[in-house]
Design an enzyme around this catalytic site. Structure first.
Site, PDB file in Angstrom:
ATOM      1  N   ASN A  45       0.443  -0.851   0.046  1.00 43.73           N
ATOM      2  CA  ASN A  45       0.151   0.102  -0.015  1.00 43.73           C
ATOM      3  C   ASN A  45       0.571   1.380  -0.110  1.00 43.73           C
ATOM      4  OD1 ASN A  45      -0.017  -0.945   2.408  1.00 43.73           O
ATOM      5  ND2 ASN A  45      -1.598   0.391   3.451  1.00 43.73           N
ATOM      6  N   VAL A  46       0.442   2.543  -0.830  1.00 41.98           N
ATOM      7  CA  VAL A  46       0.601   3.449  -1.007  1.00 41.98           C
ATOM      8  C   VAL A  46       0.197   4.636  -0.281  1.00 41.98           C
ATOM      9  CG1 VAL A  46       2.549   5.012  -2.703  1.00 41.98           C
ATOM     10  CG2 VAL A  46       2.717   3.038  -2.488  1.00 41.98           C
ATOM     11  N   GLU A  47       0.439   5.210   0.585  1.00 41.75           N
ATOM     12  CA  GLU A  47      -1.095   5.939   1.190  1.00 41.75           C
ATOM     13  C   GLU A  47      -0.466   7.172   0.574  1.00 41.75           C
ATOM     14  OE1 GLU A  47      -1.125   5.843   5.574  1.00 41.75           O
ATOM     15  OE2 GLU A  47      -2.499   3.614   4.745  1.00 41.75           O
ATOM     16  N   CYS A  56      -4.529   0.744  -2.077  1.00 39.29           N
ATOM     17  CA  CYS A  56      -3.807   0.034  -1.807  1.00 39.29           C
ATOM     18  C   CYS A  56      -3.032  -1.478  -2.748  1.00 39.29           C
ATOM     19  CB  CYS A  56      -5.629  -0.983  -1.573  1.00 39.29           C
ATOM     20  SG  CYS A  56      -6.783  -0.281  -0.739  1.00 39.29           S
ATOM     21  N   GLU A  58      -3.082  -4.171  -3.018  1.00 43.25           N
ATOM     22  CA  GLU A  58      -3.515  -4.663  -4.523  1.00 43.25           C
ATOM     23  C   GLU A  58      -3.368  -4.117  -5.882  1.00 43.25           C
ATOM     24  OE1 GLU A  58      -5.233  -5.081  -1.611  1.00 43.25           O
ATOM     25  OE2 GLU A  58      -5.986  -6.020  -1.296  1.00 43.25           O
ATOM     26  N   CYS A  89      -9.876  -5.531   0.387  1.00 41.04           N
ATOM     27  CA  CYS A  89     -10.914  -5.180   1.057  1.00 41.04           C
ATOM     28  C   CYS A  89     -11.897  -5.302  -0.487  1.00 41.04           C
ATOM     29  CB  CYS A  89     -10.678  -3.322   0.723  1.00 41.04           C
ATOM     30  SG  CYS A  89     -10.035  -2.632  -0.365  1.00 41.04           S
ATOM     31  N   CYS A  92     -10.757  -4.127  -3.428  1.00 37.29           N
ATOM     32  CA  CYS A  92      -9.973  -4.595  -4.150  1.00 37.29           C
ATOM     33  C   CYS A  92     -10.189  -6.416  -4.563  1.00 37.29           C
ATOM     34  CB  CYS A  92      -8.975  -4.809  -3.546  1.00 37.29           C
ATOM     35  SG  CYS A  92      -7.406  -3.052  -3.276  1.00 37.29           S
TER      36      CYS A  92
HETATM   37  N1  THU Z   1      -5.293  -0.956   2.640  1.00 38.13           N
HETATM   38  C1  THU Z   1      -4.408  -2.378   1.748  1.00 38.13           C
HETATM   39  O1  THU Z   1      -3.741  -2.046   0.774  1.00 38.13           O
HETATM   40  N2  THU Z   1      -5.573  -3.746   1.117  1.00 38.13           N
HETATM   41  C2  THU Z   1      -6.435  -3.848   1.776  1.00 38.13           C
HETATM   42  O2  THU Z   1      -7.803  -4.587   0.644  1.00 38.13           O
HETATM   43  C3  THU Z   1      -7.221  -3.405   2.736  1.00 38.13           C
HETATM   44  C4  THU Z   1      -6.455  -1.961   2.585  1.00 38.13           C
HETATM   45  C5  THU Z   1      -4.477  -0.921   2.610  1.00 38.13           C
HETATM   46  C6  THU Z   1      -5.621   0.667   2.413  1.00 38.13           C
HETATM   47  C7  THU Z   1      -4.643   1.568   3.781  1.00 38.13           C
HETATM   48  O3  THU Z   1      -3.726   2.008   3.588  1.00 38.13           O
HETATM   49  C8  THU Z   1      -4.640   1.026   4.945  1.00 38.13           C
HETATM   50  O4  THU Z   1      -4.638  -0.549   4.527  1.00 38.13           O
HETATM   51  C9  THU Z   1      -5.507   1.223   5.802  1.00 38.13           C
HETATM   52  O5  THU Z   1      -7.012   0.802   5.872  1.00 38.13           O
END
Ligand code: THU
Length: 141
Positions: A45-47, A56, A58, A89, A92
């Protein structure tokens, strides 16, 4: 079909998780998948300071899939910062569905599941093809 080495996939997901950029949620995620030709693809994940723009793991994984030659996803796992299996999620699951081979497997919190079990009656490319082939409604071309 290539045999699925779940341990290798998990190791790859954990390594990807260690690359995560998650300074806002502090929730790191790594994802890995086996492609139908035997390749393994991964993502983290890259916020973003604009929270809703965060990506996410994915998202990066499907980018890796395409950048490394395309193909269909055969098996998938994602993990949190503790290396525990988490569920992809909802959004994804849709991302994965687009590139899933029929019967794609996911390692989940409730065991090995198929893509159809985690995203039943999915909307997908075939729905668009069906609509394009069908009669148009008023106002559409
Ligand atoms: N996140 C993912 O990378 N993939 C998922 O399927 C669930 C959530 C990440 C998004 C965010 O950066 C962090 O988890 C918290 O929600």
């Amino acid at each position: 079909m290539t045999d699925i080495d779940w341990d290798e996939l998990r190791r790859t997901a954990v390594a990807a998780m260690q690359r995560a950029y998650a300074p806002y949620s502090r929730y790191r995620v790594g994802a890995a998948a086996l492609v139908d030709d035997g390749r393994v693809v991964a993502g983290c994940n890259v916020e973003n300071a604009s929270y809703g723009v965060g990506l996410c793991a994915e998202c990066a994984l499907v980018g890796d899939l395409h950048m490394s030659g395309g193909g269909r996803l055969a098996a998938f796992v994602c993990v949190n910062g503790e290396g525990e299996t988490i569920m992809p999620c909802g959004r994804c699951r849709q991302l994965l569905y687009e590139f899933a081979q029929p019967g794609m497997l996911l390692q989940t919190v409730s065991g090995i599941r198929t893509i159809d079990e985690v995203l039943p009656d999915a909307f997908g490319p075939r729905d668009l093809e069906a609509a394009q082939a069908g009669p148009t409604t008023q106002g559409e071309r």
